[in-house]
Scaffold this motif. Structure first.
Motif, PDB file in Angstrom:
ATOM      1  N   VAL A 285      16.830   0.465   2.207  1.00 42.84           N
ATOM      2  CA  VAL A 285      16.122  -0.635   1.536  1.00 42.84           C
ATOM      3  C   VAL A 285      14.735  -0.843   2.152  1.00 42.84           C
ATOM      4  CG1 VAL A 285      16.155  -3.138   1.119  1.00 42.84           C
ATOM      5  CG2 VAL A 285      18.231  -1.788   0.800  1.00 42.84           C
ATOM      6  N   VAL A 286      14.664  -0.835   3.497  1.00 41.68           N
ATOM      7  CA  VAL A 286      13.376  -0.992   4.184  1.00 41.68           C
ATOM      8  C   VAL A 286      12.396   0.092   3.730  1.00 41.68           C
ATOM      9  CG1 VAL A 286      12.200  -0.884   6.423  1.00 41.68           C
ATOM     10  CG2 VAL A 286      14.341  -2.156   6.210  1.00 41.68           C
ATOM     11  N   TYR A 287      12.861   1.330   3.695  1.00 47.60           N
ATOM     12  CA  TYR A 287      11.987   2.441   3.301  1.00 47.60           C
ATOM     13  C   TYR A 287      11.617   2.405   1.817  1.00 47.60           C
ATOM     14  CZ  TYR A 287      11.881   4.955   7.727  1.00 47.60           C
ATOM     15  OH  TYR A 287      11.629   5.321   9.031  1.00 47.60           O
ATOM     16  N   LEU A 288      12.525   1.949   0.967  1.00 52.10           N
ATOM     17  CA  LEU A 288      12.193   1.833  -0.461  1.00 52.10           C
ATOM     18  C   LEU A 288      11.010   0.898  -0.662  1.00 52.10           C
ATOM     19  CD1 LEU A 288      15.664   1.713  -2.248  1.00 52.10           C
ATOM     20  CD2 LEU A 288      13.886   3.445  -2.539  1.00 52.10           C
ATOM     21  N   PHE A 289      11.064  -0.259  -0.012  1.00 54.07           N
ATOM     22  CA  PHE A 289       9.949  -1.204  -0.105  1.00 54.07           C
ATOM     23  C   PHE A 289       8.711  -0.652   0.588  1.00 54.07           C
ATOM     24  CE2 PHE A 289      13.285  -4.269  -1.119  1.00 54.07           C
ATOM     25  CZ  PHE A 289      12.655  -5.104  -2.030  1.00 54.07           C
ATOM     26  N   GLY A 290       8.899  -0.126   1.798  1.00 51.19           N
ATOM     27  CA  GLY A 290       7.766   0.310   2.606  1.00 51.19           C
ATOM     28  C   GLY A 290       6.999   1.462   2.013  1.00 51.19           C
ATOM     29  N   VAL A 291       7.708   2.510   1.594  1.00 45.33           N
ATOM     30  CA  VAL A 291       7.040   3.706   1.064  1.00 45.33           C
ATOM     31  C   VAL A 291       6.377   3.399  -0.280  1.00 45.33           C
ATOM     32  CG1 VAL A 291       7.427   6.060   0.216  1.00 45.33           C
ATOM     33  CG2 VAL A 291       8.508   5.304   2.342  1.00 45.33           C
TER      34      VAL A 291
ATOM     35  N   ALA B  82      -0.710   0.801  -2.070  1.00 46.98           N
ATOM     36  CA  ALA B  82      -1.866   0.356  -1.274  1.00 46.98           C
ATOM     37  C   ALA B  82      -2.897   1.469  -1.118  1.00 46.98           C
ATOM     38  CB  ALA B  82      -1.396  -0.117   0.102  1.00 46.98           C
ATOM     39  N   LEU B  83      -2.436   2.658  -0.768  1.00 48.75           N
ATOM     40  CA  LEU B  83      -3.370   3.772  -0.546  1.00 48.75           C
ATOM     41  C   LEU B  83      -4.105   4.150  -1.827  1.00 48.75           C
ATOM     42  CD1 LEU B  83      -1.282   6.115   1.805  1.00 48.75           C
ATOM     43  CD2 LEU B  83      -3.228   4.675   2.429  1.00 48.75           C
ATOM     44  N   ASN B  84      -3.403   4.138  -2.946  1.00 46.04           N
ATOM     45  CA  ASN B  84      -3.987   4.624  -4.195  1.00 46.04           C
ATOM     46  C   ASN B  84      -4.712   3.558  -5.012  1.00 46.04           C
ATOM     47  OD1 ASN B  84      -3.254   7.601  -4.664  1.00 46.04           O
ATOM     48  ND2 ASN B  84      -1.365   6.707  -3.872  1.00 46.04           N
ATOM     49  N   THR B  85      -4.642   2.300  -4.593  1.00 36.50           N
ATOM     50  CA  THR B  85      -5.348   1.258  -5.350  1.00 36.50           C
ATOM     51  C   THR B  85      -6.430   0.621  -4.487  1.00 36.50           C
ATOM     52  OG1 THR B  85      -3.567  -0.320  -4.831  1.00 36.50           O
ATOM     53  CG2 THR B  85      -3.456   0.790  -6.969  1.00 36.50           C
TER      54      THR B  85
ATOM     55  N   SER C 160      -3.635   9.533  -2.612  1.00 35.85           N
ATOM     56  CA  SER C 160      -2.522  10.151  -1.886  1.00 35.85           C
ATOM     57  C   SER C 160      -1.396  10.481  -2.844  1.00 35.85           C
ATOM     58  CB  SER C 160      -1.988   9.197  -0.804  1.00 35.85           C
ATOM     59  OG  SER C 160      -3.005   8.870   0.113  1.00 35.85           O
ATOM     60  N   SER C 161      -0.803  11.661  -2.653  1.00 35.46           N
ATOM     61  CA  SER C 161       0.338  12.069  -3.477  1.00 35.46           C
ATOM     62  C   SER C 161       1.613  11.451  -2.907  1.00 35.46           C
ATOM     63  CB  SER C 161       0.467  13.592  -3.477  1.00 35.46           C
ATOM     64  OG  SER C 161       0.760  14.042  -2.165  1.00 35.46           O
ATOM     65  N   TRP C 162       2.656  11.441  -3.730  1.00 39.38           N
ATOM     66  CA  TRP C 162       3.940  10.934  -3.250  1.00 39.38           C
ATOM     67  C   TRP C 162       4.433  11.746  -2.065  1.00 39.38           C
ATOM     68  CZ3 TRP C 162       6.313   6.545  -3.600  1.00 39.38           C
ATOM     69  CH2 TRP C 162       6.096   5.706  -4.699  1.00 39.38           C
ATOM     70  N   SER C 163       4.211  13.072  -2.094  1.00 42.34           N
ATOM     71  CA  SER C 163       4.690  13.914  -0.989  1.00 42.34           C
ATOM     72  C   SER C 163       3.998  13.551   0.324  1.00 42.34           C
ATOM     73  CB  SER C 163       4.482  15.393  -1.308  1.00 42.34           C
ATOM     74  OG  SER C 163       3.115  15.668  -1.524  1.00 42.34           O
ATOM     75  N   HIS C 164       2.696  13.248   0.253  1.00 40.37           N
ATOM     76  CA  HIS C 164       1.967  12.844   1.461  1.00 40.37           C
ATOM     77  C   HIS C 164       2.463  11.487   1.965  1.00 40.37           C
ATOM     78  CE1 HIS C 164      -1.509  10.788   3.472  1.00 40.37           C
ATOM     79  NE2 HIS C 164      -1.400  11.886   4.205  1.00 40.37           N
TER      80      HIS C 164
END
Length: 196
Positions: free
Chosen positions: A123-129, A135-138, A144-148
């Motif tokens: 759950v922590v990672y779902l929210f965090g990632v 944040a990075l892309n807006t 940044s790609s999803w893989s990055h």
């Protein structure tokens, strides 16, 4: 306010403080530093239950947003623009999930605490990632790609967090009986809410 309620609120505040301390025990990594915060998220959920565990993390986040520098990079309302803020939201939800799972087991064993911690970690990672990607892309304008994002926000720290989930499970097993009065008052309050 009953004695048990006062104690459980005090203990929730203690875990908020411990999470703040965990923010400063860290290994710097790109974008998302590895910290010990998640240890106290797991302990709060398992030892305090879903409601108080979640409240402890709400207190922690609220104090940081109010301007007290308890986050890894300071504090203040502007912290919502930090790419790691999603992990803080995840702490709130993760503590709830760990508590919710363990509340449903009569006499939990160490492996059940570890499994509950791993569910909370997901759950922590779902929210965090997800928040990191947005944040990075807006507003940060770092394409940044999803893989990055998965690499920097998940793969760099997941092994350490799994280890912490195991350590937390072992600690919880030792401390579980000590915190029984806090959990009992939570269960009574939950039952009263269901009746009402």
């Amino acid at each position: 306010m009953s004695k048990n309620s006062t104690i459980s609120l005090a203990v929730a505040s203690l875990f908020a403080s411990l999470t703040a301390i965990g923010a400063f025990i860290k290994i710097p990594l790109p974008y998302v530093p590895f910290t010990l915060q998640v240890l106290f998220v797991f302990l709060a959920g398992a030892l305090l239950g879903s409601k108080r565990g979640m409240q402890s993390q709400l207190v922690y986040v609220a104090i940081g947003l109010a301007g007290v520098p308890v986050f890894t990079q300071g504090g203040g309302i502007g912290y919502v623009l930090q790419p790691t803020f999603g992990y803080l939201i995840g702490f709130i939800a993760g503590a709830f999930v760990v508590g919710w799972i363990t509340e449903r087991i009569t006499n939990p064993k160490t492996y059940q605490f570890v499994l509950a911690n791993l569910a909370g970690l997901i759950v922590v990672y779902l929210f965090g990632v997800t928040y990191l990607y947005i944040a990075l892309n807006t507003w940060m304008d770092v394409e940044s790609s999803w893989s990055h994002v998965i690499m920097v926000g998940f793969l760099y720290s997941i092994a350490g967090d799994i280890f912490i989930a195991i350590i937390s499970g072992l600690l919880t097993m030792r401390l579980y009986k000590t915190f029984s009065s806090v959990r009992t008052s939570n269960k009574i309050n939950i039952q009263k809410e269901r009746i009402l």
